[in-house]
Design an enzyme around this catalytic site. Structure first.
Site, PDB file in Angstrom:
ATOM      1  N   HIS A  98      27.387  35.482  55.692  1.00  0.00           N
ATOM      2  CA  HIS A  98      28.818  35.439  55.432  1.00  0.00           C
ATOM      3  C   HIS A  98      29.100  34.645  54.170  1.00  0.00           C
ATOM      4  O   HIS A  98      28.341  33.744  53.813  1.00  0.00           O
ATOM      5  CB  HIS A  98      29.602  34.852  56.612  1.00  0.00           C
ATOM      6  CG  HIS A  98      29.100  33.529  57.076  1.00  0.00           C
ATOM      7  ND1 HIS A  98      28.003  33.391  57.910  1.00  0.00           N
ATOM      8  CD2 HIS A  98      29.516  32.268  56.816  1.00  0.00           C
ATOM      9  CE1 HIS A  98      27.785  32.112  58.154  1.00  0.00           C
ATOM     10  NE2 HIS A  98      28.686  31.396  57.478  1.00  0.00           N
ATOM     11  N   HIS A 100      32.112  32.335  52.565  1.00  0.00           N
ATOM     12  CA  HIS A 100      33.395  31.662  52.772  1.00  0.00           C
ATOM     13  C   HIS A 100      34.248  31.875  51.524  1.00  0.00           C
ATOM     14  O   HIS A 100      33.795  31.583  50.405  1.00  0.00           O
ATOM     15  CB  HIS A 100      33.202  30.150  52.924  1.00  0.00           C
ATOM     16  CG  HIS A 100      32.418  29.730  54.133  1.00  0.00           C
ATOM     17  ND1 HIS A 100      33.020  29.270  55.283  1.00  0.00           N
ATOM     18  CD2 HIS A 100      31.079  29.690  54.371  1.00  0.00           C
ATOM     19  CE1 HIS A 100      32.085  28.947  56.169  1.00  0.00           C
ATOM     20  NE2 HIS A 100      30.901  29.188  55.641  1.00  0.00           N
TER      21      HIS A 100
HETATM   22  P1  AMP Z   1      28.615  28.441  58.487  1.00  0.00           P
HETATM   23  O1  AMP Z   1      28.606  26.963  58.754  1.00  0.00           O
HETATM   24  O2  AMP Z   1      28.528  28.759  57.028  1.00  0.00           O
HETATM   25  O3  AMP Z   1      27.615  29.195  59.324  1.00  0.00           O
HETATM   26  O4  AMP Z   1      30.062  28.922  58.880  1.00  0.00           O
HETATM   27  C1  AMP Z   1      30.373  29.604  60.056  1.00  0.00           C
HETATM   28  C2  AMP Z   1      31.857  29.668  60.119  1.00  0.00           C
HETATM   29  O5  AMP Z   1      32.204  30.599  61.108  1.00  0.00           O
HETATM   30  C3  AMP Z   1      32.545  28.349  60.482  1.00  0.00           C
HETATM   31  O6  AMP Z   1      33.423  27.979  59.430  1.00  0.00           O
HETATM   32  C4  AMP Z   1      33.286  28.669  61.777  1.00  0.00           C
HETATM   33  O7  AMP Z   1      34.539  28.052  61.847  1.00  0.00           O
HETATM   34  C5  AMP Z   1      33.399  30.174  61.709  1.00  0.00           C
HETATM   35  N1  AMP Z   1      33.473  30.871  62.985  1.00  0.00           N
HETATM   36  C6  AMP Z   1      32.627  30.747  64.036  1.00  0.00           C
HETATM   37  N2  AMP Z   1      32.993  31.589  65.028  1.00  0.00           N
HETATM   38  C7  AMP Z   1      34.091  32.247  64.584  1.00  0.00           C
HETATM   39  C8  AMP Z   1      34.943  33.246  65.144  1.00  0.00           C
HETATM   40  N3  AMP Z   1      34.728  33.747  66.379  1.00  0.00           N
HETATM   41  N4  AMP Z   1      35.977  33.701  64.398  1.00  0.00           N
HETATM   42  C9  AMP Z   1      36.199  33.199  63.165  1.00  0.00           C
HETATM   43  N5  AMP Z   1      35.437  32.261  62.579  1.00  0.00           N
HETATM   44  C10 AMP Z   1      34.398  31.790  63.282  1.00  0.00           C
END
Ligand code: AMP
Length: 130
Positions: A98, A100
């Protein structure tokens, strides 16, 4: 992938606040936003992170740009940080690639808080990379 929360979002098994969809990627609001409008752009196919293969970043790029435009035009963001955590030690918590897209506003500019204040030997780092 069975246990992947982002695959479940793509399959509609768990809800997300979708903001953009393309053939290869989708974008939705992050559940714990760093800034108003913080969004995630993910590939439809499961890949653990953006370094897992050579093409995933390229696949995501057009959607990242469209999402950034959307955040600027609809939310009045004046800039964006575009970040992808790739691997556990980067802070990655969800192991479906993903990006951001974090909209930024004039009242809270910059990333200065990321500096930890420790000394860095730039020549040593440069030597390792050259
Ligand atoms: P990372 O630390 O780069 O893996 O970021 C994962 C991101 O996914 C975090 O910012 C979480 O807040 C977000 N996240 C986790 N589960 C969900 C969800 N079901 N819907 C939207 N965002 C999510």
């Amino acid at each position: 992938m069975a246990d992947c929360v982002f695959c479940k979002i793509i399959d509609g098994e768990i809800p997300a606040r979708m903001i953009y969809e393309s053939e290869d990627a989708v974008a939705f609001l992050d559940l714990s936003p760093w800034q108003t409008g913080h969004s995630l752009v993910i590939p439809r196919r499961h890949v653990a992170d953006v370094l897992e293969d050579d093409t995933v970043l390229e696949t995501l790029a057009p959607t990242v740009v469209e999402v950034a435009k959307l955040l600027k035009s609809k939310l009045g963001a004046t800039a964006c940080n575009i970040i992808s955590n790739a691997g556990k030690d980067s802070g990655q918590e969800v192991f479906h690639a993903h990006v951001h897209v974090v909209p930024r506003y004039p009242d809270q500019p910059g990333l200065k808080h990321l500096r930890d204040g420790s000394e860095v030997d730039l020549d040593e780092v440069h030597a390792k990379l050259s």
